[in-house]
Every structure is written in C-alpha cells, then in structure tokens.
Design a protein around this motif. Structure first.
Motif, PDB file in Angstrom:
ATOM      1  N   GLN A   1       0.913  -1.251  -0.105  1.00  0.00           N
ATOM      2  CA  GLN A   1      -0.049   0.020   0.045  1.00  0.00           C
ATOM      3  C   GLN A   1       0.887   1.329   0.270  1.00  0.00           C
ATOM      4  N   GLU A   2       1.981   1.098   0.950  1.00  0.00           N
ATOM      5  CA  GLU A   2       2.854   2.525   0.797  1.00  0.00           C
ATOM      6  C   GLU A   2       3.299   2.728  -0.542  1.00  0.00           C
ATOM      7  N   LEU A   3       4.069   1.462  -0.968  1.00  0.00           N
ATOM      8  CA  LEU A   3       4.459   1.505  -2.326  1.00  0.00           C
ATOM      9  C   LEU A   3       3.828   2.152  -3.579  1.00  0.00           C
ATOM     10  N   GLU A   4       2.108   1.582  -3.260  1.00  0.00           N
ATOM     11  CA  GLU A   4       1.250   2.196  -4.375  1.00  0.00           C
ATOM     12  C   GLU A   4       0.857   3.747  -4.134  1.00  0.00           C
ATOM     13  N   GLU A   5       0.921   4.127  -2.917  1.00  0.00           N
ATOM     14  CA  GLU A   5       0.609   5.274  -2.479  1.00  0.00           C
ATOM     15  C   GLU A   5       2.052   6.194  -2.953  1.00  0.00           C
ATOM     16  N   ARG A   6       3.294   5.808  -2.885  1.00  0.00           N
ATOM     17  CA  ARG A   6       4.631   6.501  -3.183  1.00  0.00           C
ATOM     18  C   ARG A   6       4.502   6.488  -4.849  1.00  0.00           C
ATOM     19  N   HIS A   7       3.974   5.407  -5.561  1.00  0.00           N
ATOM     20  CA  HIS A   7       3.890   5.263  -6.900  1.00  0.00           C
ATOM     21  C   HIS A   7       3.107   6.432  -7.317  1.00  0.00           C
ATOM     22  N   ASN A   8       1.747   6.190  -6.865  1.00  0.00           N
ATOM     23  CA  ASN A   8       0.720   7.190  -7.239  1.00  0.00           C
ATOM     24  C   ASN A   8       1.270   8.695  -7.202  1.00  0.00           C
ATOM     25  N   ALA A   9       1.951   9.125  -6.038  1.00  0.00           N
ATOM     26  CA  ALA A   9       2.366  10.226  -5.866  1.00  0.00           C
ATOM     27  C   ALA A   9       3.489  10.860  -6.890  1.00  0.00           C
ATOM     28  N   GLU A  10       4.334   9.845  -6.987  1.00  0.00           N
ATOM     29  CA  GLU A  10       5.200   9.706  -8.287  1.00  0.00           C
ATOM     30  C   GLU A  10       4.660  10.208  -9.565  1.00  0.00           C
ATOM     31  N   ALA A  11       3.675   9.405  -9.907  1.00  0.00           N
ATOM     32  CA  ALA A  11       2.934   9.524 -11.163  1.00  0.00           C
ATOM     33  C   ALA A  11       2.273  10.651 -11.130  1.00  0.00           C
ATOM     34  N   ALA A  12       1.626  11.456 -10.138  1.00  0.00           N
ATOM     35  CA  ALA A  12       1.021  12.591 -10.089  1.00  0.00           C
ATOM     36  C   ALA A  12       2.108  13.609 -10.290  1.00  0.00           C
ATOM     37  N   GLY A  13       2.988  13.398  -9.773  1.00  0.00           N
ATOM     38  CA  GLY A  13       4.193  14.633  -9.679  1.00  0.00           C
ATOM     39  C   GLY A  13       4.812  14.327 -11.281  1.00  0.00           C
ATOM     40  N   LEU A  14       4.990  13.506 -11.969  1.00  0.00           N
ATOM     41  CA  LEU A  14       5.314  13.116 -13.318  1.00  0.00           C
ATOM     42  C   LEU A  14       4.458  13.992 -14.386  1.00  0.00           C
ATOM     43  N   GLN A  15       3.189  13.645 -13.856  1.00  0.00           N
ATOM     44  CA  GLN A  15       1.871  14.139 -14.823  1.00  0.00           C
ATOM     45  C   GLN A  15       1.832  15.528 -14.719  1.00  0.00           C
ATOM     46  N   ASP A  16       2.327  16.183 -13.478  1.00  0.00           N
ATOM     47  CA  ASP A  16       2.269  17.633 -13.280  1.00  0.00           C
ATOM     48  C   ASP A  16       3.624  18.344 -14.151  1.00  0.00           C
ATOM     49  N   THR A  17       4.567  17.539 -14.063  1.00  0.00           N
ATOM     50  CA  THR A  17       5.945  17.726 -14.871  1.00  0.00           C
ATOM     51  C   THR A  17       5.667  17.998 -16.367  1.00  0.00           C
ATOM     52  N   ILE A  18       5.125  16.894 -16.909  1.00  0.00           N
ATOM     53  CA  ILE A  18       4.575  16.678 -18.187  1.00  0.00           C
ATOM     54  C   ILE A  18       3.639  17.939 -18.674  1.00  0.00           C
ATOM     55  N   GLY A  19       2.877  18.186 -17.672  1.00  0.00           N
ATOM     56  CA  GLY A  19       1.802  19.332 -17.936  1.00  0.00           C
ATOM     57  C   GLY A  19       2.531  20.543 -18.021  1.00  0.00           C
ATOM     58  N   GLN A  20       3.578  20.790 -17.249  1.00  0.00           N
ATOM     59  CA  GLN A  20       4.319  21.936 -17.123  1.00  0.00           C
ATOM     60  C   GLN A  20       5.174  22.099 -18.648  1.00  0.00           C
ATOM     61  N   LEU A  21       5.699  20.775 -18.625  1.00  0.00           N
ATOM     62  CA  LEU A  21       6.639  20.688 -19.876  1.00  0.00           C
ATOM     63  C   LEU A  21       5.998  21.153 -21.372  1.00  0.00           C
ATOM     64  N   GLU A  22       4.624  20.498 -21.157  1.00  0.00           N
ATOM     65  CA  GLU A  22       3.929  20.804 -22.613  1.00  0.00           C
ATOM     66  C   GLU A  22       3.464  22.145 -22.343  1.00  0.00           C
ATOM     67  N   ASP A  23       3.167  22.957 -21.499  1.00  0.00           N
ATOM     68  CA  ASP A  23       2.891  24.186 -21.425  1.00  0.00           C
ATOM     69  C   ASP A  23       4.069  25.022 -21.900  1.00  0.00           C
ATOM     70  N   ASP A  24       5.374  24.752 -21.381  1.00  0.00           N
ATOM     71  CA  ASP A  24       6.494  25.223 -21.912  1.00  0.00           C
ATOM     72  C   ASP A  24       6.551  25.222 -23.258  1.00  0.00           C
ATOM     73  N   LEU A  25       6.470  23.769 -23.794  1.00  0.00           N
ATOM     74  CA  LEU A  25       6.720  23.608 -25.184  1.00  0.00           C
ATOM     75  C   LEU A  25       5.742  24.657 -26.027  1.00  0.00           C
ATOM     76  N   ARG A  26       4.405  24.551 -25.634  1.00  0.00           N
ATOM     77  CA  ARG A  26       3.364  25.386 -26.300  1.00  0.00           C
ATOM     78  C   ARG A  26       4.005  26.751 -26.315  1.00  0.00           C
ATOM     79  N   ASN A  27       4.256  27.514 -25.248  1.00  0.00           N
ATOM     80  CA  ASN A  27       4.711  28.835 -25.045  1.00  0.00           C
ATOM     81  C   ASN A  27       5.922  29.034 -26.113  1.00  0.00           C
ATOM     82  N   THR A  28       6.935  28.107 -25.996  1.00  0.00           N
ATOM     83  CA  THR A  28       8.049  28.132 -26.684  1.00  0.00           C
ATOM     84  C   THR A  28       7.757  28.207 -28.287  1.00  0.00           C
ATOM     85  N   LYS A  29       6.734  27.387 -28.724  1.00  0.00           N
ATOM     86  CA  LYS A  29       6.175  27.320 -30.143  1.00  0.00           C
ATOM     87  C   LYS A  29       5.791  28.731 -30.590  1.00  0.00           C
ATOM     88  N   ASN A  30       4.728  28.954 -29.486  1.00  0.00           N
ATOM     89  CA  ASN A  30       4.215  30.271 -29.811  1.00  0.00           C
ATOM     90  C   ASN A  30       5.107  31.493 -30.002  1.00  0.00           C
TER      91      ASN A  30
END
Length: 159
Positions: free
Chosen positions: A64-93
């Motif tokens: 359960q702790e591993l799943e929670e940690r994995h979910n937290a890491e996945a959420a963090g990575l999703q946030d990072t992906i979102g930020q990178l996509e925003d940065d990419l979109r801004n850079t393209k613009n």
C-alpha cells in the motif's frame, strides 16, 4: 474339578483381560502420544500461521505504501509533463512570433534593397547624364566617382 476348571477359566479369562488391558493401555498411551504430537504440530502450525499472517499484513502495508508512493510520483510526473507541455506550447508560440517578426524584417530589408537599387540606378543615370552633358568642363570629370553607402535604420516593432 469344576472349581478347578472354573478357577482355570477365571485365571485364563483374567490373563486375557489383563493382556487386553495392557494392549489397550499401550494403545491409549500411543493415542495420547499421537494426540500430544498432533497438539504440538497444531500449536506449531498456529504459531507459524500467526507469523505468516503478520508477515502478510506487513507486506500488505508495504504494498500500500509503495502504491501510494507510486501514485504520488505518477502525479508529480503528470504535473511535470503538463508544465513541459505548457513550456513547449509557449516556446512554439514565441518561435512563431519571432518567425513573423523575422519575416516582417526580411520584407522590410527586401523593400529597402529594392529601393536602394532603384536609387542607385537613378544616380548612375544622373551621373551618366551629367558626364555626357558636361563634356566641355574637364575639371568636373576628374572628380572621383561617388560611392554610396547604406546606413541601416532601426525600426521598432509594435509586437
């Protein structure tokens, strides 16, 4: 004789009964030993089962702790992906904006080059006319031919 036969029968009967009792007693002892062994095995199995239950619960908590940690890491990575996509979109613009500005500047440069070429032709035509028209003035023809230089203007962009 009957008394003797009855006593012999009684003694034989008692001997068989004692023998049977001894065998039964031995069987009871064997059964008790076996029951005791079974109890010990049961107790060992119960202890082992409790130990395994504790290990199972511990593993479940770890999972359960591993799943929670994995979910937290996945959420963090999703946030990072979102930020990178925003940065990419801004850079393209921003790149698109820079490209438009570059195209505008290139268009201005080409227009200025065309204008400079037109002025050069006009000046060369004037010089030719001047040289043809002033054939009687030798002192003017000895002047060096004029050279023209272009001083670039700075344009401010409103974008």
């Amino acid at each position: 004789r009957n008394l003797q036969a009855a006593e012999d029968w009684y003694r034989a009967r008692c001997a068989r009964l004692h023998e049977r009792a001894a065998r039964s007693q031995e069987a009871v002892r064997a059964s008790r030993r076996e029951a005791g062994e079974c109890r010990r095995q049961l107790q060992a199995r119960l202890v082992e089962m409790e130990s395994l239950r504790g290990a199972h619960q511990s593993l479940e908590r770890q999972l359960q702790e591993l799943e929670e940690r994995h979910n937290a890491e996945a959420a963090g990575l999703q946030d990072t992906i979102g930020q990178l996509e925003d940065d990419l979109r801004n850079t393209k613009n921003e790149m698109a904006r820079h490209l438009r500005e570059y195209q505008d500047l290139l268009n201005v440069k080409m227009a200025l080059d065309i204008e400079i070429a037109a002025y050069r032709k006009l000046l060369e035509g004037e010089e030719t006319l001047f040289n043809l028209g002033s054939g009687g003035l030798p002192s003017l023809s000895s002047l060096p031919s004029p050279t023209y230089s272009f001083q670039p203007r700075s344009f401010s962009s409103s974008t």
